[in-house]
Scaffold this motif. Structure first.
Motif, PDB file in Angstrom:
ATOM      1  N   LEU A 304       0.805  -1.218   0.000  1.00  0.00           N
ATOM      2  CA  LEU A 304       0.000   0.000   0.000  1.00  0.00           C
ATOM      3  C   LEU A 304       0.841   1.273   0.000  1.00  0.00           C
ATOM      4  O   LEU A 304       0.549   2.221  -0.728  1.00  0.00           O
ATOM      5  N   ARG A 305       1.871   1.308   0.821  1.00  0.00           N
ATOM      6  CA  ARG A 305       2.708   2.513   0.848  1.00  0.00           C
ATOM      7  C   ARG A 305       3.391   2.699  -0.510  1.00  0.00           C
ATOM      8  O   ARG A 305       3.460   3.816  -1.033  1.00  0.00           O
ATOM      9  N   GLU A 306       3.870   1.592  -1.083  1.00  0.00           N
ATOM     10  CA  GLU A 306       4.529   1.667  -2.387  1.00  0.00           C
ATOM     11  C   GLU A 306       3.545   2.092  -3.475  1.00  0.00           C
ATOM     12  O   GLU A 306       3.907   2.824  -4.398  1.00  0.00           O
ATOM     13  N   MET A 307       2.286   1.628  -3.367  1.00  0.00           N
ATOM     14  CA  MET A 307       1.278   2.022  -4.349  1.00  0.00           C
ATOM     15  C   MET A 307       0.995   3.518  -4.263  1.00  0.00           C
ATOM     16  O   MET A 307       0.841   4.203  -5.279  1.00  0.00           O
ATOM     17  N   GLY A 308       0.944   4.040  -3.039  1.00  0.00           N
ATOM     18  CA  GLY A 308       0.748   5.471  -2.869  1.00  0.00           C
ATOM     19  C   GLY A 308       1.911   6.269  -3.428  1.00  0.00           C
ATOM     20  O   GLY A 308       1.723   7.287  -4.106  1.00  0.00           O
ATOM     21  N   SER A 309       3.126   5.799  -3.160  1.00  0.00           N
ATOM     22  CA  SER A 309       4.312   6.479  -3.655  1.00  0.00           C
ATOM     23  C   SER A 309       4.386   6.437  -5.176  1.00  0.00           C
ATOM     24  O   SER A 309       4.682   7.450  -5.829  1.00  0.00           O
ATOM     25  N   GLU A 310       4.097   5.262  -5.733  1.00  0.00           N
ATOM     26  CA  GLU A 310       4.126   5.111  -7.191  1.00  0.00           C
ATOM     27  C   GLU A 310       3.091   6.019  -7.857  1.00  0.00           C
ATOM     28  O   GLU A 310       3.373   6.669  -8.873  1.00  0.00           O
ATOM     29  N   GLY A 311       1.894   6.061  -7.286  1.00  0.00           N
ATOM     30  CA  GLY A 311       0.852   6.916  -7.835  1.00  0.00           C
ATOM     31  C   GLY A 311       1.249   8.383  -7.814  1.00  0.00           C
ATOM     32  O   GLY A 311       1.034   9.105  -8.795  1.00  0.00           O
ATOM     33  N   ALA A 312       1.823   8.817  -6.702  1.00  0.00           N
ATOM     34  CA  ALA A 312       2.240  10.220  -6.588  1.00  0.00           C
ATOM     35  C   ALA A 312       3.371  10.541  -7.559  1.00  0.00           C
ATOM     36  O   ALA A 312       3.389  11.615  -8.185  1.00  0.00           O
ATOM     37  N   GLN A 313       4.322   9.617  -7.724  1.00  0.00           N
ATOM     38  CA  GLN A 313       5.421   9.846  -8.660  1.00  0.00           C
ATOM     39  C   GLN A 313       4.925   9.948 -10.090  1.00  0.00           C
ATOM     40  O   GLN A 313       5.370  10.799 -10.866  1.00  0.00           O
ATOM     41  N   LEU A 314       3.993   9.077 -10.459  1.00  0.00           N
ATOM     42  CA  LEU A 314       3.422   9.117 -11.804  1.00  0.00           C
ATOM     43  C   LEU A 314       2.701  10.448 -12.043  1.00  0.00           C
ATOM     44  O   LEU A 314       2.806  11.042 -13.122  1.00  0.00           O
ATOM     45  N   LEU A 315       1.961  10.910 -11.030  1.00  0.00           N
ATOM     46  CA  LEU A 315       1.232  12.160 -11.174  1.00  0.00           C
ATOM     47  C   LEU A 315       2.190  13.335 -11.344  1.00  0.00           C
ATOM     48  O   LEU A 315       1.985  14.201 -12.214  1.00  0.00           O
ATOM     49  N   LEU A 316       3.244  13.371 -10.559  1.00  0.00           N
ATOM     50  CA  LEU A 316       4.211  14.466 -10.669  1.00  0.00           C
ATOM     51  C   LEU A 316       4.910  14.452 -12.031  1.00  0.00           C
ATOM     52  O   LEU A 316       5.195  15.512 -12.600  1.00  0.00           O
ATOM     53  N   ALA A 317       5.154  13.247 -12.551  1.00  0.00           N
ATOM     54  CA  ALA A 317       5.772  13.151 -13.877  1.00  0.00           C
ATOM     55  C   ALA A 317       4.829  13.673 -14.954  1.00  0.00           C
ATOM     56  O   ALA A 317       5.260  14.354 -15.899  1.00  0.00           O
ATOM     57  N   LEU A 318       3.540  13.392 -14.820  1.00  0.00           N
ATOM     58  CA  LEU A 318       2.546  13.888 -15.771  1.00  0.00           C
ATOM     59  C   LEU A 318       2.419  15.402 -15.701  1.00  0.00           C
ATOM     60  O   LEU A 318       2.279  16.084 -16.722  1.00  0.00           O
ATOM     61  N   ILE A 319       2.476  15.930 -14.481  1.00  0.00           N
ATOM     62  CA  ILE A 319       2.389  17.383 -14.309  1.00  0.00           C
ATOM     63  C   ILE A 319       3.605  18.068 -14.935  1.00  0.00           C
ATOM     64  O   ILE A 319       3.482  19.098 -15.591  1.00  0.00           O
ATOM     65  N   ALA A 320       4.774  17.460 -14.734  1.00  0.00           N
ATOM     66  CA  ALA A 320       6.004  18.052 -15.261  1.00  0.00           C
ATOM     67  C   ALA A 320       6.032  18.038 -16.786  1.00  0.00           C
ATOM     68  O   ALA A 320       6.550  18.966 -17.416  1.00  0.00           O
ATOM     69  N   ASP A 321       5.462  16.974 -17.385  1.00  0.00           N
ATOM     70  CA  ASP A 321       5.474  16.853 -18.844  1.00  0.00           C
ATOM     71  C   ASP A 321       4.201  16.156 -19.307  1.00  0.00           C
ATOM     72  O   ASP A 321       4.181  14.946 -19.507  1.00  0.00           O
ATOM     73  N   PRO A 322       3.113  16.920 -19.478  1.00  0.00           N
ATOM     74  CA  PRO A 322       1.829  16.330 -19.849  1.00  0.00           C
ATOM     75  C   PRO A 322       1.850  15.601 -21.181  1.00  0.00           C
ATOM     76  O   PRO A 322       1.007  14.732 -21.423  1.00  0.00           O
ATOM     77  N   LYS A 323       2.798  15.945 -22.058  1.00  0.00           N
ATOM     78  CA  LYS A 323       2.834  15.337 -23.389  1.00  0.00           C
ATOM     79  C   LYS A 323       3.620  14.025 -23.414  1.00  0.00           C
ATOM     80  O   LYS A 323       3.578  13.291 -24.395  1.00  0.00           O
ATOM     81  N   LYS A 324       4.335  13.738 -22.342  1.00  0.00           N
ATOM     82  CA  LYS A 324       5.127  12.515 -22.305  1.00  0.00           C
ATOM     83  C   LYS A 324       4.210  11.302 -22.149  1.00  0.00           C
ATOM     84  O   LYS A 324       3.346  11.280 -21.284  1.00  0.00           O
ATOM     85  N   PRO A 325       4.371  10.280 -22.991  1.00  0.00           N
ATOM     86  CA  PRO A 325       3.521   9.085 -22.885  1.00  0.00           C
ATOM     87  C   PRO A 325       3.646   8.428 -21.515  1.00  0.00           C
ATOM     88  O   PRO A 325       4.744   8.301 -20.970  1.00  0.00           O
ATOM     89  N   GLN A 326       2.507   8.030 -20.972  1.00  0.00           N
ATOM     90  CA  GLN A 326       2.478   7.361 -19.680  1.00  0.00           C
ATOM     91  C   GLN A 326       1.722   6.041 -19.819  1.00  0.00           C
ATOM     92  O   GLN A 326       0.820   5.924 -20.650  1.00  0.00           O
ATOM     93  N   PRO A 327       2.075   5.036 -19.017  1.00  0.00           N
ATOM     94  CA  PRO A 327       1.362   3.754 -19.110  1.00  0.00           C
ATOM     95  C   PRO A 327      -0.081   3.894 -18.665  1.00  0.00           C
ATOM     96  O   PRO A 327      -0.394   4.695 -17.779  1.00  0.00           O
ATOM     97  N   ALA A 328      -0.965   3.134 -19.299  1.00  0.00           N
ATOM     98  CA  ALA A 328      -2.368   3.143 -18.885  1.00  0.00           C
ATOM     99  C   ALA A 328      -2.532   2.427 -17.554  1.00  0.00           C
ATOM    100  O   ALA A 328      -3.441   2.732 -16.783  1.00  0.00           O
ATOM    101  N   GLU A 329      -1.618   1.486 -17.265  1.00  0.00           N
ATOM    102  CA  GLU A 329      -1.739   0.690 -16.040  1.00  0.00           C
ATOM    103  C   GLU A 329      -0.366   0.305 -15.521  1.00  0.00           C
ATOM    104  O   GLU A 329       0.530  -0.041 -16.290  1.00  0.00           O
ATOM    105  N   VAL A 330      -0.213   0.364 -14.209  1.00  0.00           N
ATOM    106  CA  VAL A 330       0.995  -0.103 -13.522  1.00  0.00           C
ATOM    107  C   VAL A 330       0.563  -1.191 -12.555  1.00  0.00           C
ATOM    108  O   VAL A 330      -0.255  -0.960 -11.666  1.00  0.00           O
ATOM    109  N   LEU A 331       1.097  -2.400 -12.738  1.00  0.00           N
ATOM    110  CA  LEU A 331       0.686  -3.561 -11.952  1.00  0.00           C
ATOM    111  C   LEU A 331       1.634  -3.767 -10.774  1.00  0.00           C
ATOM    112  O   LEU A 331       2.840  -3.916 -10.955  1.00  0.00           O
ATOM    113  N   MET A 332       1.085  -3.795  -9.558  1.00  0.00           N
ATOM    114  CA  MET A 332       1.866  -4.002  -8.339  1.00  0.00           C
ATOM    115  C   MET A 332       1.685  -5.433  -7.847  1.00  0.00           C
ATOM    116  O   MET A 332       0.609  -6.021  -8.007  1.00  0.00           O
ATOM    117  N   GLN A 333       2.730  -5.981  -7.236  1.00  0.00           N
ATOM    118  CA  GLN A 333       2.705  -7.387  -6.841  1.00  0.00           C
ATOM    119  C   GLN A 333       2.414  -7.574  -5.344  1.00  0.00           C
ATOM    120  O   GLN A 333       2.948  -6.852  -4.502  1.00  0.00           O
TER     121      GLN A 333
END
Length: 363
Positions: A304-333
């Motif tokens: 759960l903590r890693e999922m929260g961190s991963e989600g926040a990192q992905l969001l910050l990357a999108l904010i920094a560069d909205p045009k950069k392709p991002q995965p539709a899904e990130v699968l956690m184990q």
């Protein structure tokens, strides 16, 4: 007619409503209705709405209600939407979210919608009015449209532009059921999550697939549907009590989450049975208190903590560069954490002879 502004003039940064209007040859009112997801926008053709959102994303349109001078800068804040922020799942997810945002000097607004449809639609608008740079949705479907970067955790939402962080539910079901199978359990009860929670159907589908592969029957009379989302053990106590009053023809139970598992254990004890002597119990999530129950809870750990961190990192990357392709899904184990609440099936169950406990991991 409004003269169309060349796109080359708009590449320098976020644009305002007037510029977006000139670019699209649409009135500012029309664009505002679409971007604010107003009920009146339903009368606007779908292809026009799609064109508005596409342009808003491309040119980083962000409504700014505080100061026009901030048009070319970011607010350094994001909006976090969740059903609630009570103990358990959300506590751990938010730890990962907060750590990541704080490291990046980002502020965040949190809003709990308690599954109220109107709040799920209204809060994104209110957050946009506070000039957030993007949305992070925790276990919350994206029931709104927005040009802002959006990342969802455990929401399973396939909306365009939304990146999903999800658990591998098939692997999770496999870990739990194979553990019980190897302990000799063949008669297993199941607690299915509330219908309103996005994870419920995905996890249940995986449970049915894995159970079939192990030749474990999922019987309706041994299946409990939780009626509502709650972070009180009462949600598992009452259904388990009712099940035990109907039948005791099972030696193990796989619960939707740790909270319901804790309630189920109390109901089993109150019925004069022991855990795991008479009934083994497996939870899901590995919340902080799971290791400190009596008996300590065997559970499928969501990172759960890693999922929260991963989600926040992905969001910050999108904010920094909205045009950069991002995965539709990130699968956690997931990971199986074996503690005291599971053990070999009792001999009276008629189960197989495999009684060797799985390798135990404690925390």
């Amino acid at each position: 007619m409004v003269k169309k502004k060349p796109e080359s003039d708009l590449e320098q940064g976020p644009i305002n409503l007037r510029q977006l209007s000139e670019l699209l040859h649409l009135s500012q009112t029309t664009i505002s209705l679409v971007l604010n997801d107003s009920p009146a926008a339903k009368s606007i053709p779908e292809h026009t709405r799609a064109r508005v959102f596409e342009a808003a994303r491309k040119f980083q349109y962000r409504p700014n209600y505080f100061a026009r001078s901030l048009r070319r800068s970011k607010s350094m804040s994001v909006g976090v939407l969740a059903p609630d922020l009570s103990e358990g799942y959300f506590t751990l997810v938010m730890q990962g979210v907060e750590e990541t945002l704080l490291r990046s000097h980002y502020f965040y607004f949190t809003a709990s919608h308690y599954w109220q449809t109107e709040l799920m639609r209204e809060y994104p608008r209110m957050l946009a009015e506070r000039a957030v740079d993007g949305y992070l949705l925790l276990n919350t479907p994206a029931a709104f449209s927005s040009p802002l970067p959006t990342v969802a955790i455990s929401a399973h939402h396939d909306a365009a532009g939304v990146t999903n962080v999800v658990l591998d539910h098939h692997r999770a079901a496999e870990l739990a059921l194979r553990h019980l199978y190897e302990l000799g359990h063949r008669h297993i009860a199941f607690v299915k999550g509330p219908e309103i929670i996005p994870d419920t159907e995905y996890r249940w589908k995986s449970i049915l697939q894995v159970a079939k592969s192990l030749d474990i029957k999922v019987l309706p009379e041994l299946s409990i549907q939780l009626p509502a989302d709650s972070w009180s053990p009462e949600i598992g106590y009452q259904p388990m009590k009712a099940l035990l009053e109907r039948t005791r023809a099972f030696t193990a139970i796989f619960c939707f989450n740790d909270i319901s598992a804790i309630g189920a254990i109390r109901a089993i004890h109150d019925a004069g049975l022991s855990v795991p002597g008479d009934v083994s119990v497996v939870g899901f999530d590995d919340i902080i208190s799971a290791a400190y129950q009596k008996p300590s809870l065997t559970t499928v750990r969501q990172p759960l903590r890693e999922m929260g961190s991963e989600g926040a990192q992905l969001l910050l990357a999108l904010i920094a560069d909205p045009k950069k392709p991002q995965p539709a899904e990130v699968l956690m184990q997931p990971e199986l954490i074996v503690r005291e609440s599971t053990g070999p099936a009792p001999a009276r169950s008629g189960a197989g002879s495999k009684r060797t406990p799985a390798k135990r991991r404690t925390r």
